[in-house]
Write an enzyme that holds these catalytic residues in place. Structure first.
Site, PDB file in Angstrom:
ATOM      1  N   ARG A 223       0.841  -1.193   0.000  1.00 34.23           N
ATOM      2  CA  ARG A 223       0.000   0.000   0.000  1.00 34.23           C
ATOM      3  C   ARG A 223       0.881   1.250   0.000  1.00 34.23           C
ATOM      4  O   ARG A 223       1.937   1.269   0.637  1.00 34.23           O
ATOM      5  CB  ARG A 223      -0.917   0.026   1.236  1.00 34.23           C
ATOM      6  CG  ARG A 223      -2.079  -0.946   1.158  1.00 34.23           C
ATOM      7  CD  ARG A 223      -3.095  -0.575   0.075  1.00 34.23           C
ATOM      8  NE  ARG A 223      -4.225  -1.489   0.030  1.00 34.23           N
ATOM      9  CZ  ARG A 223      -4.342  -2.512  -0.826  1.00 34.23           C
ATOM     10  NH1 ARG A 223      -3.397  -2.760  -1.704  1.00 34.23           N
ATOM     11  NH2 ARG A 223      -5.426  -3.279  -0.800  1.00 34.23           N
ATOM     12  N   HIS A 271      -0.901   0.154  -9.863  1.00 34.01           N
ATOM     13  CA  HIS A 271      -1.588  -0.799  -8.985  1.00 34.01           C
ATOM     14  C   HIS A 271      -2.044  -2.052  -9.765  1.00 34.01           C
ATOM     15  O   HIS A 271      -3.241  -2.349  -9.842  1.00 34.01           O
ATOM     16  CB  HIS A 271      -2.782  -0.149  -8.275  1.00 34.01           C
ATOM     17  CG  HIS A 271      -3.198  -0.896  -7.033  1.00 34.01           C
ATOM     18  ND1 HIS A 271      -3.614  -0.289  -5.887  1.00 34.01           N
ATOM     19  CD2 HIS A 271      -3.251  -2.225  -6.770  1.00 34.01           C
ATOM     20  CE1 HIS A 271      -3.927  -1.195  -4.969  1.00 34.01           C
ATOM     21  NE2 HIS A 271      -3.715  -2.401  -5.496  1.00 34.01           N
TER      22      HIS A 271
HETATM   23  P1  NDP Z   1      -1.994 -11.492   5.072  1.00 36.01           P
HETATM   24  O1  NDP Z   1      -2.953 -10.928   6.056  1.00 36.01           O
HETATM   25  O2  NDP Z   1      -2.114 -12.926   4.675  1.00 36.01           O
HETATM   26  O3  NDP Z   1      -0.492 -11.286   5.599  1.00 36.01           O
HETATM   27  C1  NDP Z   1      -0.068 -10.148   6.261  1.00 36.01           C
HETATM   28  C2  NDP Z   1       1.332 -10.385   6.812  1.00 36.01           C
HETATM   29  O4  NDP Z   1       1.817  -9.163   7.353  1.00 36.01           O
HETATM   30  C3  NDP Z   1       1.353 -11.421   7.941  1.00 36.01           C
HETATM   31  O5  NDP Z   1       2.536 -12.183   7.862  1.00 36.01           O
HETATM   32  C4  NDP Z   1       1.386 -10.533   9.183  1.00 36.01           C
HETATM   33  O6  NDP Z   1       2.035 -11.098  10.302  1.00 36.01           O
HETATM   34  C5  NDP Z   1       2.236  -9.381   8.697  1.00 36.01           C
HETATM   35  N1  NDP Z   1       2.009  -8.195   9.537  1.00 36.01           N
HETATM   36  C6  NDP Z   1       0.829  -7.548   9.772  1.00 36.01           C
HETATM   37  N2  NDP Z   1       1.030  -6.519  10.611  1.00 36.01           N
HETATM   38  C7  NDP Z   1       2.343  -6.521  10.904  1.00 36.01           C
HETATM   39  C8  NDP Z   1       3.155  -5.717  11.734  1.00 36.01           C
HETATM   40  N3  NDP Z   1       2.655  -4.684  12.446  1.00 36.01           N
HETATM   41  N4  NDP Z   1       4.477  -6.008  11.799  1.00 36.01           N
HETATM   42  C9  NDP Z   1       4.989  -7.056  11.119  1.00 36.01           C
HETATM   43  N5  NDP Z   1       4.269  -7.864  10.325  1.00 36.01           N
HETATM   44  C10 NDP Z   1       2.965  -7.596  10.220  1.00 36.01           C
HETATM   45  O7  NDP Z   1      -2.075 -10.563   3.776  1.00 36.01           O
HETATM   46  P2  NDP Z   1      -1.815 -10.947   2.248  1.00 36.01           P
HETATM   47  O8  NDP Z   1      -0.485 -11.597   2.174  1.00 36.01           O
HETATM   48  O9  NDP Z   1      -2.970 -11.661   1.686  1.00 36.01           O
HETATM   49  O10 NDP Z   1      -1.794  -9.486   1.573  1.00 36.01           O
HETATM   50  C11 NDP Z   1      -0.815  -8.540   1.921  1.00 36.01           C
HETATM   51  C12 NDP Z   1      -1.146  -7.187   1.327  1.00 36.01           C
HETATM   52  O11 NDP Z   1      -0.818  -7.151  -0.056  1.00 36.01           O
HETATM   53  C13 NDP Z   1      -2.612  -6.766   1.334  1.00 36.01           C
HETATM   54  O12 NDP Z   1      -2.996  -6.308   2.604  1.00 36.01           O
HETATM   55  C14 NDP Z   1      -2.637  -5.664   0.292  1.00 36.01           C
HETATM   56  O13 NDP Z   1      -2.379  -4.429   0.903  1.00 36.01           O
HETATM   57  C15 NDP Z   1      -1.477  -6.023  -0.634  1.00 36.01           C
HETATM   58  N6  NDP Z   1      -1.939  -6.376  -1.985  1.00 36.01           N
HETATM   59  C16 NDP Z   1      -1.541  -5.590  -3.045  1.00 36.01           C
HETATM   60  C17 NDP Z   1      -1.890  -5.916  -4.337  1.00 36.01           C
HETATM   61  C18 NDP Z   1      -1.403  -5.132  -5.501  1.00 36.01           C
HETATM   62  O14 NDP Z   1      -1.857  -5.379  -6.635  1.00 36.01           O
HETATM   63  N7  NDP Z   1      -0.501  -4.210  -5.348  1.00 36.01           N
HETATM   64  C19 NDP Z   1      -2.726  -7.102  -4.623  1.00 36.01           C
HETATM   65  C20 NDP Z   1      -3.061  -7.871  -3.438  1.00 36.01           C
HETATM   66  C21 NDP Z   1      -2.686  -7.493  -2.171  1.00 36.01           C
HETATM   67  P3  NDP Z   1       1.427 -12.389  11.085  1.00 36.01           P
HETATM   68  O15 NDP Z   1       1.582 -13.512  10.106  1.00 36.01           O
HETATM   69  O16 NDP Z   1       2.304 -12.514  12.246  1.00 36.01           O
HETATM   70  O17 NDP Z   1      -0.003 -12.055  11.373  1.00 36.01           O
HETATM   71  C1  OXD Z   2      -5.693  -6.143  -3.157  1.00 30.97           C
HETATM   72  C2  OXD Z   2      -5.181  -5.235  -4.174  1.00 30.97           C
HETATM   73  O1  OXD Z   2      -5.603  -5.837  -1.967  1.00 30.97           O
HETATM   74  O2  OXD Z   2      -5.426  -5.480  -5.384  1.00 30.97           O
HETATM   75  O3  OXD Z   2      -6.190  -7.236  -3.540  1.00 30.97           O
HETATM   76  O4  OXD Z   2      -4.508  -4.258  -3.847  1.00 30.97           O
END
Ligand code: NDP
Ligand code: OXD
Length: 308
Positions: A223, A271
């Site tokens: 993000r 994006h």
């Molecule tokens: P998940 O919820 O599966 O994973 C999030 C990870 O981040 C987990 O490992 C979590 O830790 C870690 N995390 C959360 N908060 C913290 C923190 N404060 N400090 C350290 N680690 C933290 O999310 P996804 O993998 O499914 O998606 C990740 C992000 O990718 C989405 O939220 C979105 O913003 C972005 N995205 C972007 C896209 C694009 O096209 N650019 C497309 C799809 C997604 P823990 O495992 O310990 O909970």
């Molecule tokens: C998502 C994205 O969060 O596309 O899936 O950014």
């Protein structure tokens, strides 16, 4: 009982067809059409405006068209107590892993430097860095980050991962929250997969960039609000960072006068690191609608307190 679809970027038709085929009795409205607001039980949304959900008094669940739900949770009027369901992989992890690996290869093979040299008409071979010396640090080891970490490791890169709670991923050296400094100190290419939450907003700032080895590069596909833009530009200008591949921004579309557009060390993509495809993701949404209809626990329930 009905469903309302809201997105300014996703075409509704494939979703309407998929939902209609699976649940023919569930009316599918595409915003700004919503039928009787009191009949709306489900919304299927991408970046709904703040306050938008307030108009549906009998909502049972909010289904996200993406993995990240920060825009949904940012709405102060989101009805409390109802589940918010995010996409879990649903075709996104492969695309995200490809984009991340592209960024790693780009910076490891010094394409950011060759692109500057080309503009100056300079033929200047640079000393290559051995793959095993190019450490890749993945922030966020959830569904998408863990898959990308595995994929990048399979290309021969040493991969470090960092997440809130400890993880074990074969081929990835995992660090948890308190080890951020150690993780950053070794990272040549930093790849951000964190969700946007109050704890991660602005995490990619001057302090963090200063902890990376000089010349490290950034791939941000999570993000835009993770980044303090002015700090990133300053780190690139000083040489503390060598380059940045950015897919996400504070405001999208990125405003035409934003310095990222013209910075010689920044690559901007609109994006698209992973794009939700109805052909890949509709099955998960429909499975959740069936579960909700049967009164069963749906999949991908977001922890509204944690913000992801
Ligand atoms: P998940 O919820 O599966 O994973 C999030 C990870 O981040 C987990 O490992 C979590 O830790 C870690 N995390 C959360 N908060 C913290 C923190 N404060 N400090 C350290 N680690 C933290 O999310 P996804 O993998 O499914 O998606 C990740 C992000 O990718 C989405 O939220 C979105 O913003 C972005 N995205 C972007 C896209 C694009 O096209 N650019 C497309 C799809 C997604 P823990 O495992 O310990 O909970
Ligand atoms: C998502 C994205 O969060 O596309 O899936 O950014």
């Amino acid at each position: 009982m009905s469903l309302v679809f809201y997105s300014r970027t996703d075409a509704p038709e494939p979703w309407r067809e998929a939902v209609h085929a699976a649940l023919p009795a569930l009316p599918f409205h595409v915003w700004p059409e919503a039928g009787d607001p009191a009949a709306v039980r489900y919304t299927l949304v991408w970046k709904p405006p703040a306050g938008w959900h307030r108009q549906f008094p009998n909502l049972k669940a909010v289904l996200s068209l993406g993995a990240g739900v920060d825009a949904i949770l940012a709405d102060p009027d989101l009805p409390p107590g109802i589940p918010v369901l995010r996409l879990v992989d649903a075709g996104l992890s492969r695309q995200m892993a490809e984009y991340a690996a592209y960024g790693v290869l780009h910076f490891h093979r010094r394409m950011h430097e060759y692109s500057l040299l080309q503009r100056q008409g300079r033929w200047e071979p640079l000393t290559p860095l051995a793959t095993e010396d190019c450490r890749v640090g993945v922030m966020g080891l959830g569904v998408l980050g863990a898959e990308a970490a595995r994929f990048i490791a399979s290309l021969g890169y040493p991969v470090l991962g960092w997440s809130r709670t400890p993880k074990r991923i074969p081929g990835v050296t995992c660090y948890s929250a308190e080890d951020l400094d150690r993780f950053l100190a070794q990272t040549a290419v930093l790849v951000n997969f964190l969700p946007l939450t109050p704890a991660t907003k602005g995490i990619l700032d001057a302090r963090l960039f200063a902890q990376l080895p000089a010349g490290a590069c950034l791939v941000n596909l999570a993000r835009g609000a993770h980044v303090v833009d002015a700090d990133l530009v300053a780190a690139l200008d000083s040489g503390q960072l060598g380059g940045a591949l950015l897919d996400v921004f504070h405001e999208e579309p990125l405003s035409t006068d934003h310095p990222f557009w013209t910075h010689p060390r920044v690559i901007v993509t609109p994006h698209v690191a992973a794009v939700t495809l109805a052909s890949e993701a509709a099955a998960q949404v429909i499975a959740n609608l069936h579960r909700l209809e049967r009164g069963e626990q749906p999949l991908g329930v977001v922890d509204r307190e944690a913000g992801y």
